[in-house]
Design an enzyme around this catalytic site. Structure first.
Site, PDB file in Angstrom:
ATOM      1  N   GLY A  73       0.800  -1.216   0.000  1.00 37.76           N
ATOM      2  CA  GLY A  73       0.000   0.000   0.000  1.00 37.76           C
ATOM      3  C   GLY A  73       0.837   1.271   0.000  1.00 37.76           C
ATOM      4  N   THR A  74       1.903   1.290   0.784  1.00 35.03           N
ATOM      5  CA  THR A  74       2.719   2.510   0.886  1.00 35.03           C
ATOM      6  C   THR A  74       3.328   2.870  -0.466  1.00 35.03           C
ATOM      7  OG1 THR A  74       3.195   2.012   3.190  1.00 35.03           O
ATOM      8  CG2 THR A  74       4.707   3.520   2.076  1.00 35.03           C
ATOM      9  N   ASN A 153      -8.735   3.780   7.862  1.00 36.72           N
ATOM     10  CA  ASN A 153      -8.129   2.692   8.641  1.00 36.72           C
ATOM     11  C   ASN A 153      -8.354   2.811  10.143  1.00 36.72           C
ATOM     12  OD1 ASN A 153      -6.310   4.848   7.654  1.00 36.72           O
ATOM     13  ND2 ASN A 153      -4.920   4.053   9.206  1.00 36.72           N
ATOM     14  N   THR A 239      12.701  -7.348  -9.949  1.00 36.56           N
ATOM     15  CA  THR A 239      12.207  -8.709 -10.217  1.00 36.56           C
ATOM     16  C   THR A 239      10.872  -8.936  -9.512  1.00 36.56           C
ATOM     17  OG1 THR A 239      14.472  -9.463 -10.419  1.00 36.56           O
ATOM     18  CG2 THR A 239      12.806 -11.163 -10.008  1.00 36.56           C
ATOM     19  N   CYS A 327       2.822   5.906  18.579  1.00 36.26           N
ATOM     20  CA  CYS A 327       3.687   6.077  19.745  1.00 36.26           C
ATOM     21  C   CYS A 327       5.116   6.327  19.259  1.00 36.26           C
ATOM     22  CB  CYS A 327       3.627   4.805  20.565  1.00 36.26           C
ATOM     23  SG  CYS A 327       4.076   5.053  22.256  1.00 36.26           S
TER      24      CYS A 327
END
Ligand code: PLP
Length: 402
Positions: A73-74, A153, A239, A327
């Site tokens: 996702g990032t 999220n 790859t 955190c």
């Protein structure tokens, strides 16, 4: 390990499905050829890669030529924003203020490269307003891209993607959606929903970590983030991770086969957990459970009680959940999502997220509720004793016991 614990952090990552593990092992053993080479074992890897591409495209109602495999996702979010912006050279972008850091930090980066960015506000339930987008696009005549997540999220808000994309298109901008949390739970259709770019991550649906996809509508000119070989038709060098991609497709197959049943089961657990939390005087964050909230998301806040304290106590009892807040070096940062929704720092620091999976049970929900009751009583005890029934409690903790 998993049998002894109660896992309620599925939005962070899902345990790998057995079918995905089997596919990963088998493909690692048998499909080790480099998919870009031309001999037999490489052709077998290439064929498995293309078959995974076709089946994953099917779940998005997309043409397989629009599916590009990435590391997750990032990377997909980064490529969508950076490549769209760099392709235009200059201009304006719009993102919602409750996006995942993968979008937000990329938008901040693009600001340092000379692009202007609007961070759209959200209402107290986390919804982006189409009217706000319309107004912003009328003010900026050079918008390159609008990026609003399909579902959030932290609080599970399902955004009005179809409406937002049509506004973006009317103003000549591309529309990207981060569907990392929505994929496998919602019905996504890139044509019907007007989506030009869409991000998915395999590990959020019981697939392996480190793979995902970026959908790019065929015909749109979006460049590469990584330069190197011509894999993925020049849009993503490196790859191809064939075993991981095959495993991703296996996880998706099971996810979509069981989607309705899983959603229904999680909705029942979600309602039960919310009811129990409300009786502990939790402040519910995000929309009411129903059509506009992901089936697996339960997020609440206990104002005045730091989430890290509650999470550490839950952890000691073998319950894994998370906070909306990150955190960093021991300090709890308030959740940017809750802050954008409410502007209330106390709520943002006390936010807790329980994200369910289809393997969770009603008994687990009850165990969590009873653990929370004890933790909250301890956390708020002032030492001034008072009697409730046969038991002695301090006055402050009485509110959790009524
Ligand atoms: N976008 C959203 C909405 C997410 O929830 C996450 C992961 O938590 C990501 C992006 C990043 O995905 P990945 O872990 O595959 O890089």
């Amino acid at each position: 390990m998993r049998d002894a614990m109660i896992y309620l952090d599925h939005a962070a990552t899902e345990p790998m499905k057995e079918c995905a593990l089997d596919a990963l092992m088998q493909a690692s053993r048998e499909l080790y050829g480099n998919a870009s080479a031309s001999y037999g074992i490489a052709r077998a890897a290439k064929s498995a890669l293309e078959s995974a591409r076709r089946s994953l495209a099917g779940y998005l109602h997309a043409d397989p030529s629009g599916v590009f495999f990435t590391s997750g996702g990032t990377e997909s979010d980064n490529q969508a924003l950076v490549a769209a912006a760099e392709g235009a050279g200059k201009g304006h972008l719009v993102v919602s203020s409750i996006e995942h850091e993968a979008v937000l930090r990329t938008a901040w980066y693009l600001e340092t490269r000379g692009f202007t960015v609007t961070y759209l506000p959200v209402d107290p339930s986390g919804f982006v307003s189409p009217e706000d987008l319309e107004r912003d696009l009328q003010e900026h005549r050079d918008t390159v891209l609008v990026s609003v997540m399909a579902a959030n999220n932290e609080v599970g808000t399902i955004e009005p993607v179809q409406e937002l994309s049509s506004i973006a298109h009317r103003h000549g901008a591309l529309f990207h959606t981060d569907a990392v949390q929505a994929f496998g739970k919602l019905d996504l259709d890139v044509s019907r929903d007007g989506i030009d770019l869409l991000s998915v991550s395999a590990h959020k649906i019981g697939g392996p970590k480190g793979t995902g996809l970026l959908y790019i509508r065929p015909g749109i000119s979006i460049g590469a983030l990584l330069r190197g070989g011509m894999q993925e038709r020049g849009r993503r060098a490196g790859t191809e991770a064939v075993p991981a991609i095959v495993s991703f497709a296996a996880a998706a197959k099971e996810t979509f086969r069981e989607r309705e049943e899983s959603n229904a089961k999680m909705r029942t657990l979600q309602r039960h957990l919310f009811e129990g939390l409300k009786s502990l005087h939790a402040h519910v964050t995000g929309p009411a459970p129903g059509e506009k909230r992901l089936s697996n998301n339960v997020s609440v806040s206990f104002p005045g009680i730091f989430s890290d304290l509650v999470l550490a106590s839950l952890d000691l009892q073998g319950i894994a959940a998370s906070a909306g807040s990150a955190c960093t070096t021991g300090a709890v940062n308030p959740s940017h999502v809750i802050l954008a929704m409410t502007g209330d720092e106390e709520l943002a620091r006390g936010s807790l997220r329980f994200t369910l999976g289809p393997e969770n049970t009603m008994e687990e929900m009850d165990t969590v509720l009873s653990a929370l009751k004890t933790i909250l009583c301890r956390a708020t005890c002032t030492g001034k004793e008072d009697t409730v029934g046969q038991n002695t409690h301090c006055q402050e903790t009485r509110r959790f016991l009524q």
